[in-house]
Design a protein around this motif. Structure first.
Motif, PDB file in Angstrom:
ATOM      1  N   UNK A 117       9.924-103.934  54.940  1.00 36.63           N
ATOM      2  CA  UNK A 117      10.034-102.840  55.908  1.00 36.63           C
ATOM      3  C   UNK A 117      10.339-103.371  57.300  1.00 36.63           C
ATOM      4  N   UNK A 118      11.037-102.536  58.078  1.00 32.45           N
ATOM      5  CA  UNK A 118      11.271-102.840  59.487  1.00 32.45           C
ATOM      6  C   UNK A 118      10.813-101.647  60.320  1.00 32.45           C
ATOM      7  N   UNK A 119      10.625-101.886  61.599  1.00 32.79           N
ATOM      8  CA  UNK A 119      10.171-100.845  62.515  1.00 32.79           C
ATOM      9  C   UNK A 119      11.360-100.279  63.283  1.00 32.79           C
ATOM     10  N   UNK A 120      11.486 -98.956  63.277  1.00 29.01           N
ATOM     11  CA  UNK A 120      12.533 -98.269  64.031  1.00 29.01           C
ATOM     12  C   UNK A 120      11.876 -97.137  64.811  1.00 29.01           C
ATOM     13  N   UNK A 121      11.593 -97.386  66.064  1.00 34.09           N
ATOM     14  CA  UNK A 121      10.888 -96.379  66.857  1.00 34.09           C
ATOM     15  C   UNK A 121       9.464 -96.214  66.358  1.00 34.09           C
ATOM     16  N   UNK A 122       9.169 -95.026  65.836  1.00 33.38           N
ATOM     17  CA  UNK A 122       7.843 -94.757  65.266  1.00 33.38           C
ATOM     18  C   UNK A 122       7.908 -94.625  63.750  1.00 33.38           C
ATOM     19  N   UNK A 123       8.978 -95.160  63.153  1.00 37.06           N
ATOM     20  CA  UNK A 123       9.158 -95.056  61.710  1.00 37.06           C
ATOM     21  C   UNK A 123       9.195 -96.440  61.065  1.00 37.06           C
ATOM     22  N   UNK A 124       8.713 -96.502  59.846  1.00 35.61           N
ATOM     23  CA  UNK A 124       8.863 -97.694  59.019  1.00 35.61           C
ATOM     24  C   UNK A 124       9.989 -97.416  58.030  1.00 35.61           C
ATOM     25  N   UNK A 125      11.007 -98.245  58.075  1.00 37.48           N
ATOM     26  CA  UNK A 125      12.161 -98.077  57.190  1.00 37.48           C
ATOM     27  C   UNK A 125      12.138 -99.148  56.111  1.00 37.48           C
ATOM     28  N   UNK A 126      12.288 -98.726  54.872  1.00 35.13           N
ATOM     29  CA  UNK A 126      12.214 -99.639  53.734  1.00 35.13           C
ATOM     30  C   UNK A 126      13.604-100.225  53.477  1.00 35.13           C
TER      31      UNK A 126
END
Length: 245
Positions: A105-114
């Motif tokens: 996972x990576x962090x994009x703003x306030x979201x975790x993207x898989x």
């Protein structure tokens, strides 16, 4: 001028058309069916698949709206192609070790993207999450990444949201002290995940996070140190290869 491909796949075309319609505003099943020229059951199946992949979400009024994937995304600071390439062999090795599904996972703003998933071979298992988007303050990998942010940056990201920042700071402080984060059915009933951050060589903030996801029925606090140890070793190995690259 664009011409329709000679061997068009209607189901794919309908799903993509439906995704563009969702960007225009909320849709009910009957409206979606009428606009696509398909049955209500077909429209419902298409919408269910879009919900599964986070292209759509269903509100309390039973209407469907554009999901996180279709909304403007915050930029991801990490080079995702490199991360995926470097991490995949280590994710497979981790699955062989813990026999549960693992995610990057990576962090994009306030979201975790898989970015990637590797499924285990158990009959009852967590499925592929690649492409999914979850609130970072609920996902195990997202929480591990948030815990590494400076206080001012955390405040900037969550200013104006409905997240209780005081409570989140307390939880992130605990995560920093123990070195891992847990998502115990916060994002999906019956699913528990444990995540740790992957250091980015030479940088103050981590590159990504790796997590183990499993059915909650198999979660065992006695085995938690083993999972955390395996995750930490994997994170270290990925960071080493990123540095070598």
């Amino acid at each position: 001028m664009k011409n329709k491909p000679p061997y068009a796949i209607d189901s794919v075309d309908h799903a993509l058309h439906l995704a563009t319609m969702l960007q225009e505003g909320p849709l009910g099943v009957s409206e979606a069916a009428a606009r696509l020229g398909v049955s209500r059951s077909t429209a419902h199946r298409l919408l269910a698949m879009l919900v599964y992949r986070d292209f759509a979400e269903q509100g309390p009024d039973r209407r469907y709206r554009a999901g996180p994937v279709l909304r403007p995304a915050d930029p991801v600071g990490a080079p995702v192609a490199l991360l995926r390439e470097v991490a995949m062999p280590h994710l497979r090795a981790l699955v062989a070790r813990v026999r549960e599904t693992v995610n990057l996972q990576v962090l994009a703003g306030t979201e975790a993207r898989f970015l990637a998933s590797v499924e285990c071979d158990q009959i009852l298992r967590v499925g592929d999450r690649a492409g999914r988007v979850l609130p970072a303050h609920l996902a195990s990998g997202g929480k591990a990444l948030l815990a590494a942010l400076p206080a001012a940056e955390l405040t900037r990201r969550y200013a104006g949201t409905d997240v209780n920042l005081t409570r989140l700071r307390r939880e992130l402080g605990l995560i920093r002290r123990r070195g891992f984060a847990i998502n115990d059915q916060l994002t999906e009933t019956g699913l528990t995940a444990v995540g740790v951050a992957i250091p980015w060589p030479g940088a103050d903030e981590p590159a990504a996070a790796v997590s183990v996801a499993l059915p909650s029925a198999r979660f065992d606090h006695d085995v938690l140190p083993t999972w955390v140890g395996a995750l930490s070793a994997t994170a270290t190995a990925i960071a080493r290869d990123l540095g070598d690259g």
